[in-house]
Design a protein around this motif. Sequence first.
Motif, PDB file in Angstrom:
ATOM      1  N   SER A 136       0.825  -1.189   0.000  1.00  0.00           N
ATOM      2  CA  SER A 136       0.000   0.000   0.000  1.00  0.00           C
ATOM      3  C   SER A 136       0.871   1.254   0.000  1.00  0.00           C
ATOM      4  O   SER A 136       0.579   2.226  -0.698  1.00  0.00           O
ATOM      5  N   ALA A 137       1.930   1.244   0.779  1.00  0.00           N
ATOM      6  CA  ALA A 137       2.844   2.379   0.804  1.00  0.00           C
ATOM      7  C   ALA A 137       3.507   2.567  -0.551  1.00  0.00           C
ATOM      8  O   ALA A 137       3.700   3.694  -1.017  1.00  0.00           O
ATOM      9  N   LEU A 138       3.851   1.469  -1.215  1.00  0.00           N
ATOM     10  CA  LEU A 138       4.475   1.553  -2.534  1.00  0.00           C
ATOM     11  C   LEU A 138       3.508   2.169  -3.534  1.00  0.00           C
ATOM     12  O   LEU A 138       3.884   3.050  -4.318  1.00  0.00           O
ATOM     13  N   ALA A 176      10.641  -5.981  -8.473  1.00  0.00           N
ATOM     14  CA  ALA A 176      11.437  -6.449  -7.343  1.00  0.00           C
ATOM     15  C   ALA A 176      10.799  -6.077  -6.006  1.00  0.00           C
ATOM     16  O   ALA A 176      11.117  -6.677  -4.973  1.00  0.00           O
ATOM     17  N   GLU A 177       9.906  -5.091  -6.010  1.00  0.00           N
ATOM     18  CA  GLU A 177       9.287  -4.622  -4.777  1.00  0.00           C
ATOM     19  C   GLU A 177       7.810  -4.984  -4.665  1.00  0.00           C
ATOM     20  O   GLU A 177       7.273  -5.039  -3.552  1.00  0.00           O
ATOM     21  N   ALA A 178       7.151  -5.224  -5.789  1.00  0.00           N
ATOM     22  CA  ALA A 178       5.703  -5.502  -5.784  1.00  0.00           C
ATOM     23  C   ALA A 178       5.450  -6.895  -6.337  1.00  0.00           C
ATOM     24  O   ALA A 178       5.906  -7.215  -7.440  1.00  0.00           O
ATOM     25  N   ASP A 179       4.746  -7.712  -5.573  1.00  0.00           N
ATOM     26  CA  ASP A 179       4.472  -9.071  -6.036  1.00  0.00           C
ATOM     27  C   ASP A 179       3.146  -9.168  -6.780  1.00  0.00           C
ATOM     28  O   ASP A 179       2.833 -10.212  -7.352  1.00  0.00           O
ATOM     29  N   ARG A 180       2.337  -8.095  -6.773  1.00  0.00           N
ATOM     30  CA  ARG A 180       1.078  -8.104  -7.511  1.00  0.00           C
ATOM     31  C   ARG A 180       0.602  -6.680  -7.713  1.00  0.00           C
ATOM     32  O   ARG A 180       1.117  -5.733  -7.116  1.00  0.00           O
ATOM     33  N   SER A 181      -0.397  -6.522  -8.566  1.00  0.00           N
ATOM     34  CA  SER A 181      -0.940  -5.202  -8.878  1.00  0.00           C
ATOM     35  C   SER A 181      -1.940  -4.770  -7.809  1.00  0.00           C
ATOM     36  O   SER A 181      -2.501  -5.600  -7.077  1.00  0.00           O
ATOM     37  N   THR A 182      -2.158  -3.461  -7.722  1.00  0.00           N
ATOM     38  CA  THR A 182      -3.082  -2.892  -6.735  1.00  0.00           C
ATOM     39  C   THR A 182      -4.021  -1.920  -7.425  1.00  0.00           C
ATOM     40  O   THR A 182      -3.776  -1.478  -8.555  1.00  0.00           O
ATOM     41  N   ALA A 196       0.926 -12.972 -21.870  1.00  0.00           N
ATOM     42  CA  ALA A 196       2.056 -12.328 -22.552  1.00  0.00           C
ATOM     43  C   ALA A 196       3.401 -12.844 -22.047  1.00  0.00           C
ATOM     44  O   ALA A 196       4.438 -12.618 -22.691  1.00  0.00           O
ATOM     45  N   GLY A 197       3.389 -13.512 -20.894  1.00  0.00           N
ATOM     46  CA  GLY A 197       4.636 -14.048 -20.352  1.00  0.00           C
ATOM     47  C   GLY A 197       5.575 -12.983 -19.840  1.00  0.00           C
ATOM     48  O   GLY A 197       6.804 -13.124 -19.941  1.00  0.00           O
ATOM     49  N   VAL A 198       5.015 -11.911 -19.264  1.00  0.00           N
ATOM     50  CA  VAL A 198       5.838 -10.823 -18.729  1.00  0.00           C
ATOM     51  C   VAL A 198       5.377 -10.502 -17.305  1.00  0.00           C
ATOM     52  O   VAL A 198       4.226 -10.742 -16.942  1.00  0.00           O
ATOM     53  N   ARG A 199       6.286  -9.967 -16.503  1.00  0.00           N
ATOM     54  CA  ARG A 199       5.935  -9.452 -15.176  1.00  0.00           C
ATOM     55  C   ARG A 199       5.676  -7.968 -15.320  1.00  0.00           C
ATOM     56  O   ARG A 199       6.558  -7.223 -15.746  1.00  0.00           O
ATOM     57  N   CYS A 200       4.473  -7.549 -14.996  1.00  0.00           N
ATOM     58  CA  CYS A 200       4.112  -6.148 -15.183  1.00  0.00           C
ATOM     59  C   CYS A 200       3.189  -5.700 -14.063  1.00  0.00           C
ATOM     60  O   CYS A 200       2.034  -5.341 -14.297  1.00  0.00           O
ATOM     61  N   PRO A 201       3.667  -5.705 -12.804  1.00  0.00           N
ATOM     62  CA  PRO A 201       2.811  -5.221 -11.721  1.00  0.00           C
ATOM     63  C   PRO A 201       2.556  -3.722 -11.863  1.00  0.00           C
ATOM     64  O   PRO A 201       3.459  -2.963 -12.232  1.00  0.00           O
ATOM     65  N   VAL A 202       1.327  -3.311 -11.608  1.00  0.00           N
ATOM     66  CA  VAL A 202       0.955  -1.905 -11.754  1.00  0.00           C
ATOM     67  C   VAL A 202       0.093  -1.483 -10.574  1.00  0.00           C
ATOM     68  O   VAL A 202      -0.505  -2.317  -9.889  1.00  0.00           O
ATOM     69  N   HIS A 203       0.047  -0.190 -10.368  1.00  0.00           N
ATOM     70  CA  HIS A 203      -0.961   0.393  -9.483  1.00  0.00           C
ATOM     71  C   HIS A 203      -1.919   1.168 -10.365  1.00  0.00           C
ATOM     72  O   HIS A 203      -1.509   1.985 -11.204  1.00  0.00           O
ATOM     73  N   MET A 204      -3.221   0.907 -10.188  1.00  0.00           N
ATOM     74  CA  MET A 204      -4.241   1.576 -10.992  1.00  0.00           C
ATOM     75  C   MET A 204      -5.118   2.451 -10.106  1.00  0.00           C
ATOM     76  O   MET A 204      -5.467   2.068  -8.987  1.00  0.00           O
TER      77      MET A 204
END
Length: 337
Positions: free
Chosen positions: A26-28, A85-91, A123-131
């Motif tokens: 959440s802080a991230l 490296a810091e986020a394991d999933r999207s928020t 897509a086979g990519v790591r793309c964690p995002v905050h929306m």
Amino acid sequence: RTAMLAPLLACGLALAVGRAPGAARSALAMSVTDRAPDTELLAPGKVNLFLRILRRREDGYHELASLFQAVSLADTLRVWRLDPAEADRSTLAVLADSGEAADVPVDDDNLALRAVRLFEERAGVRCPVHMELTKRIPVQAGMGGGSADAAAALFAANRIAGYPASMADLALWGGDLGSDISFFFSSGTAYCTGRGEQIESLAPFPAERVMMVKPKEGLSTGLVYKTLDLQGLSDRDPEQLLAAMRAPGGLADQSNFINDLEPPALAIEPRLAEIKASLKGRGWKVVLMSGSGTSIFCLGPPDGPPLEGWQEDLGAACFQASFVGRDPSDDRKWYGE
């Protein structure tokens, strides 16, 4: 872009933050919003200019044929890429200027979050995002608001990841999440068949003015389908309806506007019929419920100022909008760009 939205009813501002495990994430998410988003997209709503139910399929779904049209009553999705490296999933955070935030899930049930996860898998990519999602499209309206948000999330993830997928890929993947999602990867005007996931993109209509009316009542799509009388469906051929709709004057002819889900919806919620009758009585040439309801759209505006006092008289929110589209030949352009 702001002028495109033009909602006529604004309620208080609300905020809901995605329920992600752990305070660090959440802080991230909060820290990245201090900078400009990596992309910002409109997520337009849709109306069904006609909706024919053809049969109930063996798999339990209903075979349909419908003319979908995107409209400028739209949500806004702002997206920031997170460090893998810091986020394991999207928020996700949901903001609303139309009182809709409380009705939008912000956990793993949210279609936009599911869309990003699906994009990463396919897509086979790591793309964690905050929306950050600003809701304007009413919920339980038959306008595809959740599907529009999911489509915008798929497009945003693809853009942030460097466009590893084509629009055809995104439309195909979106269809696995929800029947309406694939539509938004079209021109914004499309003939949709199957469960709604088979899309024939069409030349867009002009920017026709449309008024959206959303009663306070909502309806369950499942209940509307359960109430549907398959013996009482329209017998109009959808291909003929499509041709008539696109002929000169077709958008002003009420007989072209058929929604097989409207009779069961009106049977469940009779006040919708009263609102429709009131709108026709006020001079609109075309009045029809969109999808499984409960929103009603109006074309062919009456003479004179149409909206003064209408929201109070109808007991419904009124939104002025127009038809919108996108260039389907450019995989890197979205609505309003």
